[in-house]
Structure formats: C-alpha cells, structure tokens
Design an enzyme around this catalytic site. Structure first.
Site, short mmCIF file in Angstrom:
data_model
loop_
_atom_site.label_atom_id
_atom_site.label_comp_id
_atom_site.label_asym_id
_atom_site.label_seq_id
_atom_site.Cartn_x
_atom_site.Cartn_y
_atom_site.Cartn_z
N LYS A 1 0.83 -1.21 0.00
CA LYS A 1 0.00 0.00 0.00
C LYS A 1 0.86 1.26 0.00
CE LYS A 1 -4.02 -1.84 2.44
NZ LYS A 1 -5.04 -1.51 3.46
N GLU B 1 0.66 -4.80 4.41
CA GLU B 1 -0.36 -5.27 5.34
C GLU B 1 -0.78 -6.66 4.90
OE1 GLU B 1 -3.91 -2.92 5.76
OE2 GLU B 1 -2.84 -1.30 6.76
N HIS C 1 -16.34 -3.47 4.96
CA HIS C 1 -15.82 -2.14 5.25
C HIS C 1 -16.87 -1.43 6.10
CE1 HIS C 1 -13.99 1.75 4.75
NE2 HIS C 1 -15.06 2.22 4.17
N LYS D 1 -17.71 4.08 -3.52
CA LYS D 1 -18.92 3.64 -2.81
C LYS D 1 -20.15 4.00 -3.63
CE LYS D 1 -16.81 4.45 1.69
NZ LYS D 1 -16.58 5.48 2.71
N GLU E 1 -12.22 4.18 9.64
CA GLU E 1 -12.58 3.04 8.78
C GLU E 1 -11.99 1.75 9.36
OE1 GLU E 1 -12.51 5.27 4.43
OE2 GLU E 1 -11.18 3.59 4.79
N GLU F 1 -8.02 3.22 8.07
CA GLU F 1 -7.54 4.59 8.00
C GLU F 1 -8.58 5.51 8.62
OE1 GLU F 1 -8.09 5.64 3.38
OE2 GLU F 1 -6.83 3.90 3.72
N ASN G 1 -10.64 9.16 8.00
CA ASN G 1 -10.98 10.26 7.11
C ASN G 1 -11.21 11.50 7.97
OD1 ASN G 1 -10.97 8.56 4.79
ND2 ASN G 1 -12.95 7.78 5.46
N ARG H 1 -12.49 14.37 7.64
CA ARG H 1 -13.41 15.31 6.97
C ARG H 1 -14.86 14.84 7.16
NH1 ARG H 1 -11.85 11.51 2.99
NH2 ARG H 1 -13.69 10.34 2.38
N ARG I 1 -26.06 6.62 -4.03
CA ARG I 1 -25.41 7.74 -4.72
C ARG I 1 -25.83 7.69 -6.18
NH1 ARG I 1 -19.17 8.24 -2.65
NH2 ARG I 1 -19.54 7.79 -0.44
C1 MV4 Z 1 -7.26 -3.88 2.66
C2 MV4 Z 1 -8.06 -4.96 2.26
C3 MV4 Z 1 -7.80 -6.20 2.82
N1 MV4 Z 1 -6.79 -6.34 3.71
N2 MV4 Z 1 -6.28 -4.07 3.57
C4 MV4 Z 1 -8.92 -0.69 -0.43
C5 MV4 Z 1 -8.82 0.79 -0.44
C6 MV4 Z 1 -8.00 1.15 0.75
N3 MV4 Z 1 -8.65 2.23 1.46
C7 MV4 Z 1 -7.87 -0.07 1.56
N4 MV4 Z 1 -8.44 -1.14 0.81
C8 MV4 Z 1 -8.38 -2.41 1.26
N5 MV4 Z 1 -7.43 -2.66 2.19
C9 MV4 Z 1 -6.06 -5.28 4.06
N6 MV4 Z 1 -5.05 -5.44 4.93
C10 MV4 Z 1 -9.07 -4.72 1.33
C11 MV4 Z 1 -9.23 -3.45 0.82
C12 MV4 Z 1 -10.29 -3.28 -0.13
C13 MV4 Z 1 -11.41 -2.51 0.18
C14 MV4 Z 1 -11.51 -1.82 1.37
C15 MV4 Z 1 -12.60 -1.06 1.65
C16 MV4 Z 1 -13.63 -0.98 0.74
C17 MV4 Z 1 -13.56 -1.63 -0.45
C18 MV4 Z 1 -12.44 -2.41 -0.77
C19 MV4 Z 1 -12.38 -3.09 -1.98
C20 MV4 Z 1 -11.28 -3.84 -2.26
C21 MV4 Z 1 -10.23 -3.93 -1.34
#
Ligand code: MV4
Length: 501
Positions: free
Chosen positions: A159, A201, A209, A238, A278, A291, A293, A295, A341
C-alpha cells in the site's frame, strides 16, 4: 465570534453546508469556477465569488484565491466540505495562519492520519487493533520490505504511505511476486501522490468495510455516532451505504467496542471536529483499523438520520469552541437508513461519465425520503467534476422498510438528459445476497456480476432479507412457503410487511 462562513466547495455538499449555516443564522459565501456560474451553491449563498477556470487546479484547489475571497468578504470561518482541499494540511494551516477558523481538525491531525504508516503506528500505540504489517513510520527500502514480508505472511497488500482509496495498492500472493508489486505500487504512488513510499499489510480476506462516525470538541470530549456499512463499492467508489450495518445491528457489544476503539484512535491524534474511522471486519467479526478520514463524508446523512444529530451543525458548534450537544449515553440509533449515490454515469457502459444538460429533474419526496442534490432542470453536468449529482437517503423502522422505500424512491426519480446509476441501484436492490445482507467489499466487483446473470427472484430474496434484517424473527420468516411464490411486486411487498408485523 462566528458570523460569516465561506464554503470552499461545490455541488451537493456545498448546498448541504449552506443549509446548516442558514439554519444557524450565519451569513454565507460561495466560491465558484467558470463552469459553475449557474450552479446551485452559487444561488443558495448570500454572496458568491468567481475563483477561476473550470479545472479544479485553477479554482477549487487554489488556496491563495480562496483565502483572498475570505479576506475580501470578511468571513470568520471556512468549511472545506469533502474532496478538493478538505484533507490538505496546508489548507487547514493557511486558514489558521490568516486568522480564519477552519471548520475541521487541526493541520497536525490531518497530517498524522494522511501518512498511513504514521496513522498505523499512532493508533496502535493507543491500543487500536491494526492489520499485521510493517511497523514504524520511516520509509522502507525494497530489501527491507522483502525481508519483513515472510514474517507477516502471504497473501499481503503493498500500500502507498500517502495513499487511501486503493491507489498504489497491489495484491501479492507469494514472495515471488513481491519485487514486481513493489515496483508497480511505487510507480503508481509516485504518479498519484508524488511520494513513492509503500508499506505492507496482511490481507484481511472477504472483509466488510465498516466505519464509525466520531465527533470531538475542543474540551476533550469524543463521542461516536455508531457505524456505517460501506462494503458496497465498485472499484473503490462507494455506491450505497447504510446505517446500521447488518452484522452490528443486533450486536450492541460489538458497536460499543468499535465505537470506543474509534474514539481512542481519534484521541491519539488530539482530533477535533467530525471524523470517520474506517475498519476492515473479517468473517469472525474481528475488526482492524484501516484509515481515518479527517473530513465530513459523502455518506454522513445515513448517520444523521438514525441518530437525529445534524453533523454539519455539530461541526460548526465545535468550531465555535462549544461543547458537543450530546453525551455518548444520549446517542441512540432509531431504525435503518440507506443511501444511494446517483451518479451521472452510464452503468451499461462501464460507468463512463455522462455529461450535458439535465432537461428534466424530478426528485423523490414523501415520508422517510431525503434527497441532497446540487442539480436542477437546465443544469449542465460538467466533465470537470465528480459525477455524483444526487444522493437519496431512505429511512425505515426496519432494514426491510428502508429497502422497500428506496425502491419506491428510485422509481420516482425522473432525470432526463444524462444517463444515471439509478437502473444499477434498482438491480442491486433486487439482488438476493444484497437483500440478505450477505456481502463484503468484493460483492460488486465479483459476486453481483455472477448473480446478475442468474436473474432476480424477488420471493426468495424477500425471505432472505427478512432473515437478515431480523435474526430474532426467523420464525416469522419461515411461514413463507416456497410454494406460494408470486411474481407480483405488490404482493411481495404485502407479504414482507405481514412478516414484519
Ligand atoms: C485492505 C483490504 C484487505 N486487507 N487491507 C482498499 C482501499 C484502501 N482504502 C484499503 N483497501 C483495502 N485494504 C487489508 N489489509 C481490502 C481493501 C479493499 C477494500 C476496502 C474497503 C472498501 C472496499 C475495498 C475493496 C477492495 C479492497
């Protein structure tokens, strides 16, 4: 004294913030690009000032021009909305330096959460669970990352440190794939953020999520407003959000735990104002910080509707130095809210943006329906900005009622002139798995495409949905026999209602 507010944004969110200001008796100032001379936020504000050409780089992202308007118009505070400058620490700092109240967190909190490795290290130290991965906050070389990888275990994700939203992210199955993934992720991160730092990660498979809305005042009070389910995404965009989440709804202990952890994460960076933590949630309901946000978010209305808290008014209250209007024990969730949306995109052609004049725009109304929009008949959708033109939020006493109300609301929309994602949402609401609440972040990109070909079967879906919405009422759902199926939507609605009595 806070009497006059500049809204450094456009579209539906600028209108949303203007409305809160109006209700609070504040004077309002809008800024607009050449493409937005006739945009709704311009008409809605008391005063509006041009800030340059249509390209965001030349207008909505120009800190100098926005601060110059702020001085000329003699505003006291600046609300950044979402996107554009909302999470730019330089902007928050520049506002403060020029003597304007930034309606958001301090620059230091934005910076700490903007660097994902700093964010991970900071919240971890505060006792917040993070996904196993690289530790610390310094930049790591490829050889260091490769050495650490086997200790974390595969599959893992590379990442971008400056990332978020999936940019500069690479999935790696085994050690063999790591060098290529590092190269690709660094290149993408450098192009997107001008920063090629990456970290690792472990993959949380089939995760949901789920995010927690928090509010923090300048007196050290931090509260949470419960969760939002945000797993329904397409390529990291989203499309639909709900509050509460199906998997948390009947699990008060889980909500309290996630809420407390979210408050701790916010406190770790001395967070002030509205923010969102999140989380990734795995199949065993283990949750991990993803993470923060820093805002106001697009989907904030679903939380407003189930809690009754006006998040934007609360942001302004906090910016004025007042205490939060409610204590944690005064926050109770009532019913269910779902947001769709509506984007000016063609869902039949890979969601390509659809631009041009909106000739007709009739929006859903009536009981339990809220629409936040920045468009009207005659409005021209510009290619320069985000394609979201409207959000519809439906409330119901149960998830089932909210879903049925959303079906009704989507049918009421009449938007002519541009293609929209409304037909996509109608199909989504027909999906058994969606109705049953059985989905994770890969639902739209994987499962839904398969299911779509199978075709909807409303009756089975209704039973699924009832099961999911009310685990405690499984008995009631079982009285619907497969033999009595009927394809009529109205009978289906009636049956669902009877099941919920
Ligand atoms: C991840 C994950 C699985 N495992 N991290 C995608 C965007 C970024 N904000 C973080 N994301 C992800 N991180 C770990 N360690 C899966 C995703 C991810 C995801 C996360 C949130 C909403 C939609 C997603 C779609 C695909 C992958």
């Amino acid at each position: 004294m806070l009497r006059k507010v500049l809204i450094a944004n456009r579209g539906e969110i600028a209108v949303r913030v203007l409305r809160a200001c109006r209700e609070l008796g504040l004077q309002t100032v809008a800024v607009f690009s050449e493409a937005d001379r006739h945009a709704m936020h311009v008409y809605y504000a008391d005063e509006a000032y041009p800030i340059g050409p249509p390209s965001p780089r030349d207008s909505y992202l120009r800190i100098d021009k926005i601060l110059s308007v702020a001085k000329d118009a003699q505003v006291d505070a600046i609300h950044p909305g979402y996107g554009f400058l909302a999470e730019r620490q330089e902007f928050a700092q520049a506002c403060a330096d020029e003597g304007f109240v930034f309606i958001g967190p301090k620059a230091s909190a934005i910076a700490a959460m903007g660097d994902k490795t700093v964010a991970r290290a900071t919240v971890k130290k505060a006792g917040v669970p993070v996904v196993p991965g690289t530790e610390g906050e310094g930049s790591l070389r490829d050889d260091e990352i490769i050495a650490i990888a086997s200790g974390i275990g595969f599959p893992l994700l590379v990442k971008a440190t400056a990332g978020g939203g999936g940019k500069g992210m690479r999935h790696v199955e085994s050690a063999d794939g790591l060098p290529d993934a590092l190269r690709a992720a660094r290149r993408e991160a450098e192009a997107a953020f001008g920063d090629d730092n990456v970290y690792l990660e472990k993959v949380v498979a089939a995760a949901r999520h789920i995010e927690i809305q928090i509010l923090a005042d300048t007196h050290g009070n931090v509260i949470h407003l419960g969760e939002r389910e945000c797993s329904i995404q397409r390529r990291h965009q989203k499309l639909l959000e709900e509050a509460p989440s199906v998997i948390v709804a009947d699990d008060t202990a889980m909500r309290e735990k996630m809420g407390a952890v979210a408050c701790r994460a916010a406190a770790a960076v001395e967070y002030v104002n509205a923010g969102t933590i999140e989380f990734l949630v795995d199949g065993e309901k283990n949750f991990y910080f993803l993470e923060m946000n820093t805002r106001l978010q697009v989907e904030h209305p679903v939380t407003e509707i189930v809690t009754g808290v006006d998040i934007v008014k609360e942001q302004i209250r906090i910016a004025r130095g007042r205490k939060l209007s409610r204590k944690q024990v005064e926050i109770a969730l009532k019913g269910w809210a779902i947001e769709c949306r509506i984007n000016a995109e063609d869902p039949d052609h890979d969601f390509i943006p659809s631009v041009g004049a909106i000739t007709t725009s009739m929006l859903p109304t009536g009981p339990g329906v809220r629409v936040d929009t920045g468009v009207y008949p005659g409005y021209i959708v510009s290619p320069h900005y985000d394609s979201m033109i409207s959000k519809v939020i439906c409330w119901g006493e149960t998830r089932g009622e909210a879903l049925l109300r959303m079906r009704r609301a989507l049918e009421e929309y009449r938007i002519v002139g541009v293609k929209t994602t409304i037909p996509f949402h109608q199909k989504l609401l027909d999906s058994h798995r969606f109705m049953a609440g059985q989905f994770n972040t890969s639902f739209l990109d994987v499962d839904f495409r398969v299911e779509e070909r199978a075709g909807p079967d409303a009756e089975t879906a209704a039973v699924f949905a009832t099961l999911a919405a009310h685990q405690s009422q499984q008995q009631a759902a079982r009285v619907v026999q497969r033999g009595e199926r009927d394809t009529s939507n109205w009978k289906w609605v009636g049956r669902w209602e009877r099941m919920h009595r």
